[in-house]
Design a protein around this motif. Sequence first.
Motif, PDB file in Angstrom:
ATOM      1  N   PRO A  15      44.602  47.075  31.042  1.00  0.00           N
ATOM      2  CA  PRO A  15      43.244  46.539  30.825  1.00  0.00           C
ATOM      3  C   PRO A  15      43.199  45.014  30.869  1.00  0.00           C
ATOM      4  N   GLY A  16      42.289  44.487  31.642  1.00  0.00           N
ATOM      5  CA  GLY A  16      42.058  43.054  31.743  1.00  0.00           C
ATOM      6  C   GLY A  16      40.585  42.828  31.993  1.00  0.00           C
ATOM      7  N   PRO A  17      40.163  41.590  32.186  1.00  0.00           N
ATOM      8  CA  PRO A  17      38.733  41.310  32.406  1.00  0.00           C
ATOM      9  C   PRO A  17      38.134  42.098  33.549  1.00  0.00           C
ATOM     10  N   GLY A  18      38.876  42.282  34.640  1.00  0.00           N
ATOM     11  CA  GLY A  18      38.335  42.983  35.794  1.00  0.00           C
ATOM     12  C   GLY A  18      38.035  44.442  35.518  1.00  0.00           C
ATOM     13  N   VAL A  19      39.033  45.179  35.011  1.00  0.00           N
ATOM     14  CA  VAL A  19      38.828  46.606  34.789  1.00  0.00           C
ATOM     15  C   VAL A  19      37.878  46.867  33.632  1.00  0.00           C
ATOM     16  N   THR A  83      39.732  40.176  20.595  1.00  0.00           N
ATOM     17  CA  THR A  83      39.090  40.254  19.286  1.00  0.00           C
ATOM     18  C   THR A  83      37.749  40.972  19.376  1.00  0.00           C
ATOM     19  N   LYS A  84      37.005  40.661  20.399  1.00  0.00           N
ATOM     20  CA  LYS A  84      35.702  41.308  20.600  1.00  0.00           C
ATOM     21  C   LYS A  84      35.857  42.809  20.748  1.00  0.00           C
ATOM     22  N   ILE A  85      36.885  43.220  21.482  1.00  0.00           N
ATOM     23  CA  ILE A  85      37.132  44.645  21.694  1.00  0.00           C
ATOM     24  C   ILE A  85      37.623  45.310  20.414  1.00  0.00           C
ATOM     25  N   ALA A  86      38.582  44.669  19.734  1.00  0.00           N
ATOM     26  CA  ALA A  86      39.173  45.271  18.542  1.00  0.00           C
ATOM     27  C   ALA A  86      38.163  45.475  17.425  1.00  0.00           C
ATOM     28  N   PHE A  87      37.212  44.551  17.301  1.00  0.00           N
ATOM     29  CA  PHE A  87      36.242  44.624  16.210  1.00  0.00           C
ATOM     30  C   PHE A  87      34.866  45.084  16.679  1.00  0.00           C
ATOM     31  N   ALA A  88      34.885  45.899  17.733  1.00  0.00           N
ATOM     32  CA  ALA A  88      33.622  46.428  18.244  1.00  0.00           C
ATOM     33  C   ALA A  88      33.095  47.573  17.397  1.00  0.00           C
ATOM     34  N   GLY A  89      33.769  47.871  16.268  1.00  0.00           N
ATOM     35  CA  GLY A  89      33.304  48.925  15.377  1.00  0.00           C
ATOM     36  C   GLY A  89      33.517  50.290  15.988  1.00  0.00           C
ATOM     37  N   ALA A  90      32.503  51.122  15.906  1.00  0.00           N
ATOM     38  CA  ALA A  90      32.607  52.497  16.392  1.00  0.00           C
ATOM     39  C   ALA A  90      32.262  52.622  17.866  1.00  0.00           C
ATOM     40  N   LYS A  91      31.950  51.498  18.502  1.00  0.00           N
ATOM     41  CA  LYS A  91      31.571  51.552  19.911  1.00  0.00           C
ATOM     42  C   LYS A  91      32.778  51.285  20.792  1.00  0.00           C
ATOM     43  N   ILE A  92      32.795  51.925  21.952  1.00  0.00           N
ATOM     44  CA  ILE A  92      33.867  51.658  22.911  1.00  0.00           C
ATOM     45  C   ILE A  92      33.777  50.198  23.318  1.00  0.00           C
ATOM     46  N   GLY A  93      34.935  49.514  23.312  1.00  0.00           N
ATOM     47  CA  GLY A  93      34.927  48.077  23.511  1.00  0.00           C
ATOM     48  C   GLY A  93      34.869  47.603  24.936  1.00  0.00           C
ATOM     49  N   PHE A  94      34.155  48.283  25.806  1.00  0.00           N
ATOM     50  CA  PHE A  94      33.983  47.776  27.163  1.00  0.00           C
ATOM     51  C   PHE A  94      33.101  46.534  27.120  1.00  0.00           C
ATOM     52  N   ILE A  95      33.354  45.609  28.012  1.00  0.00           N
ATOM     53  CA  ILE A  95      32.561  44.387  28.059  1.00  0.00           C
ATOM     54  C   ILE A  95      31.138  44.731  28.465  1.00  0.00           C
ATOM     55  N   ALA A  96      30.206  44.373  27.647  1.00  0.00           N
ATOM     56  CA  ALA A  96      28.809  44.700  27.939  1.00  0.00           C
ATOM     57  C   ALA A  96      28.274  43.818  29.057  1.00  0.00           C
ATOM     58  N   LEU A 155      38.551  54.625  39.174  1.00  0.00           N
ATOM     59  CA  LEU A 155      38.751  55.468  37.996  1.00  0.00           C
ATOM     60  C   LEU A 155      38.196  54.801  36.737  1.00  0.00           C
ATOM     61  N   TRP A 156      38.405  53.475  36.598  1.00  0.00           N
ATOM     62  CA  TRP A 156      37.851  52.756  35.449  1.00  0.00           C
ATOM     63  C   TRP A 156      36.324  52.767  35.487  1.00  0.00           C
ATOM     64  N   LEU A 157      35.773  52.633  36.672  1.00  0.00           N
ATOM     65  CA  LEU A 157      34.324  52.700  36.808  1.00  0.00           C
ATOM     66  C   LEU A 157      33.825  54.083  36.392  1.00  0.00           C
ATOM     67  N   GLY A 158      34.527  55.114  36.840  1.00  0.00           N
ATOM     68  CA  GLY A 158      34.165  56.468  36.448  1.00  0.00           C
ATOM     69  C   GLY A 158      34.284  56.682  34.958  1.00  0.00           C
ATOM     70  N   ALA A 159      35.290  56.048  34.339  1.00  0.00           N
ATOM     71  CA  ALA A 159      35.451  56.163  32.891  1.00  0.00           C
ATOM     72  C   ALA A 159      34.254  55.566  32.172  1.00  0.00           C
ATOM     73  N   GLY A 160      33.776  54.436  32.663  1.00  0.00           N
ATOM     74  CA  GLY A 160      32.611  53.814  32.045  1.00  0.00           C
ATOM     75  C   GLY A 160      31.376  54.692  32.154  1.00  0.00           C
ATOM     76  N   VAL A 161      31.183  55.289  33.326  1.00  0.00           N
ATOM     77  CA  VAL A 161      30.037  56.176  33.533  1.00  0.00           C
ATOM     78  C   VAL A 161      30.146  57.395  32.616  1.00  0.00           C
ATOM     79  N   THR A 162      31.364  57.914  32.467  1.00  0.00           N
ATOM     80  CA  THR A 162      31.582  59.094  31.627  1.00  0.00           C
ATOM     81  C   THR A 162      31.357  58.788  30.158  1.00  0.00           C
ATOM     82  N   VAL A 163      31.870  57.650  29.698  1.00  0.00           N
ATOM     83  CA  VAL A 163      31.733  57.275  28.291  1.00  0.00           C
ATOM     84  C   VAL A 163      30.271  57.167  27.892  1.00  0.00           C
ATOM     85  N   ARG A 164      29.460  56.775  28.842  1.00  0.00           N
ATOM     86  CA  ARG A 164      28.025  56.649  28.581  1.00  0.00           C
ATOM     87  C   ARG A 164      27.410  57.972  28.111  1.00  0.00           C
ATOM     88  N   ARG A 165      27.998  59.063  28.557  1.00  0.00           N
ATOM     89  CA  ARG A 165      27.433  60.383  28.246  1.00  0.00           C
ATOM     90  C   ARG A 165      28.169  61.095  27.112  1.00  0.00           C
TER      91      ARG A 165
END
Length: 203
Positions: A15-19, A83-96, A155-165
Motif C-alpha cells: 500500500p502506498g499513495p497510488g494504490v 496516521t490518517k489511516i491508522a486513526f480512521a476509526g471504524a472506517k476503512i482508511g482509503f484516501i477519500a 484489483l485495488w480499484l475493485g477492492a474500493g468498489v467492493t468495500v463501498r457495498r
Amino acid sequence: MLSFALSLFMMIVTPGPGVLTTAGIGSGFGWRAGLRFLIGLNLGTNLTMLMVATGLTAAVFSIPGLRTALLIASVAYFIYLATKIAFAGAKIGFIAAQRAPTIRDGILLQMINPKAYAVGSLLITGFAFYPDSFVIEVAWKFVLMNLVWIPVHILWLGAGVTVRRMELPTGTQRFINYVMAASLIVVVVVAAITASDASLPAG
C-alpha cells in the motif's frame, strides 16, 4: 528475471499513495472514474521510471539541499498518511477523494509520489539480468513492470468498489487500517534507507 518479477510484485502491491488513492476513487466514484485515473497513474509511473533510467532524476536531486528537503517532506507525508489511516476509526482508511479524478490527476500524483521514485530506482539500478545491453534490460523491466502494475491496481480499484457495498465488523475495519498504516511506515523506512545510500530522494 524471476527474482526481479517477485520483488517487483512485492513493491507494487505494498500500500502506498497510488494504490490507496485508487481504492478511494473506486469507493467514491466507481469503475469508470477509477479506470480513467488509472490511465494517468500508469503514465506517471512510466514517466518516473524513465526519469530514473535516463539519469534525469539523479541530476535534478544532485542540487545541494534539495535531496534532503524532499526526503524530509516525503517522510512527513508518509507519516501523515499512515496516521490518517491508522486513526480512521471504524472506517476503512482509503484516501477519500473529493471530486471525480482525471488522467492528469493520476499523472501528477505519481510525479510527486515518493514511493514511485524509490521503486523506480530499485528496479532500474538493481536486479541486473541482461548485462550485454542496458537498453534491452530496461525495456524488459518496463514491460514486466506494466504486466504486474496494471492488474494489481485494477484489483485495488475493485477492492474500493467492493468495500463501498460492504458492512464489515468494526474490529475487522480497524485491523485493516492498522495493517495499511504499518505498511506505509515500512515504506518510509525503506525509502529513508534508499535515500541515504543513493543519489535519489526517499522514493
